[in-house]
Design a protein around this motif. Structure first.
Motif, mmCIF file in Angstrom:
data_model
loop_
_atom_site.group_PDB
_atom_site.id
_atom_site.type_symbol
_atom_site.label_atom_id
_atom_site.label_comp_id
_atom_site.label_asym_id
_atom_site.label_seq_id
_atom_site.Cartn_x
_atom_site.Cartn_y
_atom_site.Cartn_z
ATOM 1 N N MET A 98 38.003 62.938 -22.673
ATOM 2 C CA MET A 98 38.537 62.202 -21.552
ATOM 3 C C MET A 98 38.725 63.151 -20.368
ATOM 4 O O MET A 98 39.084 64.308 -20.537
ATOM 5 C CB MET A 98 39.867 61.579 -21.936
ATOM 6 C CG MET A 98 40.518 60.836 -20.819
ATOM 7 S SD MET A 98 41.665 59.640 -21.497
ATOM 8 C CE MET A 98 41.689 58.450 -20.225
ATOM 9 N N ALA A 99 38.467 62.655 -19.184
ATOM 10 C CA ALA A 99 38.608 63.436 -17.955
ATOM 11 C C ALA A 99 39.674 62.779 -17.080
ATOM 12 O O ALA A 99 39.737 61.551 -16.992
ATOM 13 C CB ALA A 99 37.276 63.476 -17.225
ATOM 14 N N ILE A 100 40.509 63.584 -16.447
ATOM 15 C CA ILE A 100 41.575 63.070 -15.579
ATOM 16 C C ILE A 100 41.597 63.888 -14.297
ATOM 17 O O ILE A 100 41.566 65.115 -14.345
ATOM 18 C CB ILE A 100 42.956 63.160 -16.254
ATOM 19 C CG1 ILE A 100 42.989 62.357 -17.542
ATOM 20 C CG2 ILE A 100 44.055 62.699 -15.298
ATOM 21 C CD1 ILE A 100 44.260 62.520 -18.337
ATOM 22 N N GLU A 101 41.641 63.203 -13.164
ATOM 23 C CA GLU A 101 41.765 63.877 -11.866
ATOM 24 C C GLU A 101 42.867 63.217 -11.048
ATOM 25 O O GLU A 101 42.954 61.990 -10.982
ATOM 26 C CB GLU A 101 40.451 63.820 -11.078
ATOM 27 C CG GLU A 101 39.344 64.644 -11.656
ATOM 28 C CD GLU A 101 39.674 66.112 -11.795
ATOM 29 O OE1 GLU A 101 40.348 66.685 -10.907
ATOM 30 O OE2 GLU A 101 39.261 66.689 -12.812
ATOM 31 N N ILE A 129 33.712 54.516 -19.233
ATOM 32 C CA ILE A 129 34.553 53.714 -18.335
ATOM 33 C C ILE A 129 35.375 54.651 -17.446
ATOM 34 O O ILE A 129 36.067 55.533 -17.931
ATOM 35 C CB ILE A 129 35.507 52.795 -19.129
ATOM 36 C CG1 ILE A 129 34.730 51.858 -20.045
ATOM 37 C CG2 ILE A 129 36.429 52.025 -18.180
ATOM 38 C CD1 ILE A 129 33.871 50.854 -19.327
ATOM 39 N N MET A 130 35.262 54.457 -16.133
ATOM 40 C CA MET A 130 36.103 55.166 -15.163
ATOM 41 C C MET A 130 37.119 54.169 -14.638
ATOM 42 O O MET A 130 36.783 53.009 -14.376
ATOM 43 C CB MET A 130 35.271 55.683 -13.987
ATOM 44 C CG MET A 130 34.405 56.861 -14.299
ATOM 45 S SD MET A 130 33.334 57.334 -12.896
ATOM 46 C CE MET A 130 34.460 57.498 -11.533
ATOM 47 N N VAL A 172 40.971 49.683 -10.265
ATOM 48 C CA VAL A 172 39.559 49.337 -10.410
ATOM 49 C C VAL A 172 39.036 49.983 -11.688
ATOM 50 O O VAL A 172 39.477 51.053 -12.094
ATOM 51 C CB VAL A 172 38.730 49.785 -9.172
ATOM 52 C CG1 VAL A 172 38.674 51.286 -9.064
ATOM 53 C CG2 VAL A 172 37.329 49.216 -9.191
ATOM 54 N N SER A 173 38.097 49.297 -12.320
ATOM 55 C CA SER A 173 37.428 49.808 -13.503
ATOM 56 C C SER A 173 35.928 49.806 -13.216
ATOM 57 O O SER A 173 35.410 48.867 -12.634
ATOM 58 C CB SER A 173 37.746 48.919 -14.709
ATOM 59 O OG SER A 173 37.152 49.433 -15.867
ATOM 60 N N PRO A 190 27.086 55.473 -16.043
ATOM 61 C CA PRO A 190 25.888 55.263 -16.856
ATOM 62 C C PRO A 190 25.890 55.923 -18.240
ATOM 63 O O PRO A 190 25.053 55.588 -19.066
ATOM 64 C CB PRO A 190 24.753 55.854 -16.019
ATOM 65 C CG PRO A 190 25.300 56.151 -14.697
ATOM 66 C CD PRO A 190 26.777 56.083 -14.760
ATOM 67 N N ASP A 191 26.803 56.873 -18.499
ATOM 68 C CA ASP A 191 26.766 57.567 -19.789
ATOM 69 C C ASP A 191 28.167 58.011 -20.192
ATOM 70 O O ASP A 191 29.136 57.743 -19.491
ATOM 71 C CB ASP A 191 25.834 58.782 -19.695
ATOM 72 C CG ASP A 191 25.147 59.085 -21.024
ATOM 73 O OD1 ASP A 191 25.698 58.718 -22.075
ATOM 74 O OD2 ASP A 191 24.069 59.675 -21.002
ATOM 75 N N LEU A 192 28.258 58.723 -21.309
ATOM 76 C CA LEU A 192 29.532 59.258 -21.771
ATOM 77 C C LEU A 192 30.100 60.215 -20.731
ATOM 78 O O LEU A 192 29.350 60.895 -20.036
ATOM 79 C CB LEU A 192 29.341 60.013 -23.089
ATOM 80 C CG LEU A 192 28.692 59.242 -24.234
ATOM 81 C CD1 LEU A 192 28.523 60.161 -25.442
ATOM 82 C CD2 LEU A 192 29.521 58.040 -24.613
ATOM 83 N N ILE A 193 31.426 60.277 -20.622
ATOM 84 C CA ILE A 193 32.082 61.177 -19.674
ATOM 85 C C ILE A 193 32.846 62.230 -20.466
ATOM 86 O O ILE A 193 33.682 61.894 -21.297
ATOM 87 C CB ILE A 193 33.045 60.411 -18.745
ATOM 88 C CG1 ILE A 193 32.270 59.403 -17.887
ATOM 89 C CG2 ILE A 193 33.838 61.384 -17.875
ATOM 90 C CD1 ILE A 193 33.148 58.486 -17.069
#
Length: 163
Positions: free
Chosen positions: A1-4, A19-20, A32-33, A37-40
């Motif tokens: 998982m990435a968080i900014e 999913i972002m 917003v969701s 296009p690919d795994l994050i």
């Protein structure tokens, strides 16, 4: 998982599923969701005008402009060799009194990419390095990036002198 954590106070998350989401941390509501296009696997805040880099399980590093509740806008993508981007770190590098921003991205197969993100309109891959023992760990990426800063300064010097 990435968080900014974004300059406007929102939070952007990226899930392995692709999913972002943009969140309002005060209300814990998703604004917003968006389906990437690919795994994050990784992310990095590139600029104060709400641009983030997303790395994952394909051959691209994507740059999105986040605008509150609007769908993220793809600003640019950079093709790298088919490797997974595990971690990304931003460095500010001074060269001849010019502040340059470098995105240093670590990928599988001990490969690191240096991307000039000083100007969002001029994002460009400037160097690819093979680094023995480079791991997925963000601290190892930071250490490798710091070791390569002198090389980056030389390359940036050539780029700046061409402008």
């Amino acid at each position: 998982m990435a968080i900014e954590y974004m300059p406007d106070g929102t939070i952007v998350t990226g899930e392995f599923s692709g999913i972002m989401k943009v969140w309002n941390p005060k209300t814990s509501q998703s604004l917003v969701s968006f389906t990437h296009p690919d795994l994050i696997y990784s992310s990095a805040l590139v600029s104060q005008d709400q641009v983030i880099a997303i790395g994952g399980d394909d051959t691209e590093i994507y740059f999105y402009r986040i605008n509150g509740s609007a769908t993220p806008l793809l600003v640019k993508s950079i093709t790298i060799s088919p490797r997974i981007v595990y971690s990304m770190v931003i460095y500010n590098v001074m060269y001849n009194n010019v502040n340059c921003k470098i995105l240093y991205a670590a990928a599988s197969s001990s490969t690191a990419y240096s991307i000039n993100v000083t100007s969002v309109s001029n994002i460009a891959l400037i160097r690819t390095d093979s680094i023995d023992g480079l791991s997925q760990d963000i601290y190892a990426v930071e250490k490798a990036g710091k070791k390569n800063l002198n090389k980056l300064r030389l390359i940036l010097g050539m780029l700046i002198e061409e402008i």
